[in-house]
Design a protein around this motif. Sequence first.
Motif: not given
Length: 1488
Positions: A238-244, A256-264, A347-349, A373-379
Amino acid sequence: MLPLDACFCRNPEGWGPISRFRNFDFTLCFEEGILLSTLLVLFGLAASIRCYALTGLPDLERTKRSLRILDVKVAFIALIICTSFANAILVFVSPSRSGDVGVRETYLLEVLFFTISAILTRLNHKRTRRSSSVILLFWPAYLLSLAVWTRTQISRGVSHSDVHVVLRLVVGALGSIDFCIENVGPEQGTSSPGDITIANIFSIWTFGWMTPLLKKGASQFITEEDLPALPPSEESVYLGHRLEAAMQNHTSLWASLFAAYGGQYGLAALLKILQDCLAFLQPQLLRWLLSYVSIYQAARENGGELPNPLTGFMIAAIMFVAAISQTIILHQYFQKCFMTGMRVRAGLVSVVYKKALRLSNDDQGLSSGEIINLMSVDSTRLQDFCTYGLIALSGPFQVILAFVSLYDLLGWSAFVGVAIMVFSVPLNTVIAGLLKKMQDKQMKNRDQRTKMMSELLNNIKSVKLYAWENAFSRRILHVRNNKELRMLRKIGITTSLNMALWTGIPLLVAFSSFATAAAISDKPLTSDVIFPAISLFMLLQFPLAMFAMVTSNIIEAIVSIKRLTKFLSADELQTDARVVLGPEEVKNGAPILTIKNGEFRWSKKSYEATLDDINLTVQKGELVGVLGRVGAGKTSLLSAIVGDMSRSEGEVIVNGSVAYAPQNPWIMSATVRDNIMFSHEYDETFYNLVIEACALKQDLSLLPQGDLTEVGEKGELSLSGGQKARVSLARAVYARADLVLLDDVLAAVDSHVARHVFDHVIGPFGILSTKARILVTNSVSFLKHFDKLVFIRRGIVLEQGPFDEFATNEQSEIGKLLNGHLNILSSSGTSTPKSNPETLNARDEEDTLASVSSGSSILGDGEKALSMQRKKSFGKPAVVGLPIAKAGVPSGGSKEHSEQGRVKKEVYMQYIQSASTTGFIIFLVATIAQQATQVLGNIVLKSWGEHNRAAGGNHRVLLNASTGRYLFAYGMASLSSVLLGAVGAIVMWVFISLRSARRLHESMLHSVLRAPLSFFETTPTGRIMNLFSRDTYVVDQVLARVIQGMFRTICTCAGIVIVIGASFPLFIIAVLPLTWLYSRVMIYYLATSRELKRLDAVTKSPIFAWFSESLGGLTTIRAFSQQDVFNKQNEARIDRNQICYMPSISINRWLGIRLEFVGAVIILTASLLSLVALVTTGVDAGLVGLVLSYGLNTTSSLNWAVRSASEVEQNIVSVERILHYVGLEPEAPYELPESKPRESWPEKGEVEFSDYSMRYRPELDLVLSNISLKIMPSEKIGICGRTGAGKSSLLLALFRIIEPASGTIFVDGQDITKLGLHDLRSSIAIVPQSPDLFEGTIRENIDPIGEYKDVDIWQALDQAHLRPYIESLPEGLDAPVREGGSSLSAGQRQLMCFARALLRKAKILVLDEATSAVDLETDKAIQGIIRGPQFESVTMLIIAHRLNTIMDSDRILVLEAGKVSDEFDTPATLLSREDSVFRSLASEAGLA
């Protein structure tokens, strides 16, 4: 019109609101008409709206117990309605004394609301999973209002005859019971502990829903089964679909991140603003209280009228309520921030993984280490940014509030501090820019090291065989020590000075403001000014101190966003590279594949096409063979068909589904069955057919659990090279696709097995006979059975047509191949009839119908087999997905090591020892001294305030030496505090953190490199990479910060207790129960927190492993169109981690609420003790100010003390995990100085196996048993045997990859078990079965150690037939090689390995399927070289599936089930024996 009083208010006092006749009381009309009525109206509206919302929901299933609870709830509300209704009638009907009832209409509103609440109770209990928030919030508010109303009635002198008072109190009592029952939710006791979905609003506010889980954690170790399921809204799909979806509407990843998860997150911002306001209310309340104390004390001293004592106690109560409210709001804010961070990471992973599956070859230059590294460190960095990012908004707001409040206290003097703040902003900007540049460089350094580590682990077998451990260790440590740690030192020093700066600025602001006020203001700086100001400066210290960290977080987040944006915007595979038509049934003879004028490139940017002018049609039931030399483009053609290449011209049409078996088999870390079914449903009949046809039945019977055996990462745990190739083939067969692509699948298997597989799977009577098949092959043994042959040279289809056409045309390229092959056979002393095709076909049909496997054949007579295969017997399987691997027990390997209980003291001691004991002592002394100087500064201020109160003014600094002394003492104390803090921080970063980071990493790297190969076969690469990336990052940058924070907050807490205890000894009595409560909370918290952190760490590893594994099999996943299945697997692994992570953040909130409650009680206790002392014996405002300013700091200090102690324990788990790897059991010593062989050893190359036995692991059976044989110097030994006979194991034994169970091996009379592994392995040359290459240059791949000259390298390349290709590259020997050698064909990679062996010029050369992936012409040339004069004096051990390559060996060794059969003789002798196994193998290969 009647006035409002006459209409509603029936009490003579009127609406008030404050009573004229009673102290501290409201009027009756205000209480009934405003307080109670407003409450009833608001909650009535809320209840009505909620009822309306619930009418659209269905009833949920309820237990009998739940329905009984509902009946009780309804019964009590019915009683309340009846009582309230009776009271309303009584008030309206019966006459009462004037003024006893303020507003009669309120009683009607009560009846109305209670009726609505009855409806709400029933609907809520039936249709939701938690108690009604409206009802739960109403009753406490109502009861509080009722308490105020009752006090008024009592103070008015209510009599027992006032029935309406009694009835309303009955309503209150029944309401209290209803409130208690409503707290029992509809599903209470039916779900697992820690389930938030059934928690009521108070449980959510106080995180009480975590308490059952913590109780369980205090009595037993928490496991994954104890944790509640993830709410559907938090699942990664669900989180991945929201970000996509957001990314499609926004170009910026931030947006994109704010639009997907910014409400809360927006709601969290509002909560933070509210909490900030409450935080700055406390100093104002403190000022009020101190002013009251000063007035009271002055009145006592002057004999004036004393203020009402209740006023002071009321202020103390308000301070307590404000503290509790602030706590609840703060932790709701934190929870929303952490949950947003969790969503962002998930969502990023998910999105990064999906992108990796779609990445084009232009951008596959990104190594798997960089993507991980993108998946672990950056996210994770963006997750951290969500946690503290709002402080970037809240911080300036707090600063504004602080200065407004300070202006109110100090006047214009406060703005001296503003000037200092303004000056500090550009300074911070400069430091932030510097840190950003450093972080950019550091990320590149980390990427470089991670990439090198990833390649090392992926190719560890070759590294060990070639004895290159030291070379790779030096390369990794060069990046680590000379780049990464050097930059870390700069970052540490800069961060330390930055922290000292932001710690010092509030103190400088305070000093300058007080000094200015003392100099220019006539208003005395008394305690009720100084200590509220100090509290404000303390509050100011937090946003300023955090500002440095948040700035660093923002910088890291910006860097990570750029990296992620670059990756997510990278080119994807060309979606229209091929056209795939629907799954409708295709008739025999209809085209399955059509390529017209196809032009294909690996990179869109390349000028030359890899494949040009390709025209090919493959029909249903047709078998097409693709031939060509190494690097001609055979594999590229298959890649073009599956859509992996970029099509620039022409068209590709695929009619139906595709299955693919690559040249280098990709095996998942799962069971053999899962690898074969590959997410298709299990069809037992067809599955068994496939197993037998692929000659796997006997192999599987030898595995511990048959086809349910876990094969480990890349299949290394249980499968040989040939077995992996056949499992990969079985996967392609089981898929029952319309088009089956087979890339030289017969090269890795023995000739007799190849014959069986061809007859039963690929050939005209095989399982796939009704399918379109394309087989890339370098063998000509079966070409006569092909419907069409295609010859490729330099990316162009040179020839294509039926076999007969080329068999009679000796001038064609394929004709030359056929003749060359037959000449090889005839020169080997064997003959094969070639002139009569009918003879060939007759013999082949006989062989096809014979049972050639050790098990029974799947075919009966020819007609039956033909009819069985030609009919539509097996439909296409449905995709059902792969089984989800259990978290912490990755499929196909060992369970990840995870301690339980408290982290052992030894771990802490080893961390300190790996750092610097002296450094730790200096750090502790500096931290304690820093706190002591802060306390000293505040005592100076207390004395100064009392001096000013007594003197009645400041008297100007220049004129008053005592004021100057106070300011000087305070300034020196503040300066000392800042300097000591800076010293402590620098010592922690430079002398402790850096040393431990270096030593722990070096020890772990050394230990991992020295681990036996079996460790790598049973441990997923992703798990090891987790330690070298995430855990190393924690030791590098996180642990130092949390240890520093822990000791600082512990010292602060100690200072608070000492100051308050010394001022009010009675406080010590209150400390005892608070300490008990504190310890109970800690017992609950630490036990559970530890295990949750461990579970979180352990469940991260499968995500790493799955990423790493998937990146290795991209072509296979895409060819089978299994992207969706693999995405779901990735999401399942993320969800497993989220299940463990979500309670681990909520438990911190649970702790914070309770600790801050303890802090609020300390504030209340200190206030009450001060007031009691004031009323009884008298106390000066300075002492009260000092005590309460520290008391106000208690809440955050206690919280941070436990939090930081917990963070230390949670993060020290990374050290614990690293130390576990440091303690890995190593293989035999790398070097033994006392038994070092001669420089020229081995001089002759004599090899003797003496009663040698070997097993892979202690619990397994012997794979080699009692081997005794002697190989003379310069002898060429061909080794053969059926798959799994132990051929490769024999060669591994020579390198001591596996130690002997018994017996030994002698080389030139030297017992090799007595030598160091480096001396042994560096003295023997090998060309392994799987060619491993590394990212770097051609030169680095052939000679990683750098011990040979270019002349020698070119000579080796020339002998390996690679020189023309390398010379054609612009960079020559410095030409880049991609990760895993993906820029070279499989044949070229094998020739590179050959060049390595040739370069070493050893006396013993081991060839393990050295030429299986090269074409016949190159194979023939290489065979000529190794039999030439330069290898005349070299002893050779040769394993070959092409028996013709070992036919001219001096002797042939035949192995059977790990034993030497009685066949170890010359080829001619063995061929002459009728019962010879070698003769039967040669016969099956058509060589006898």
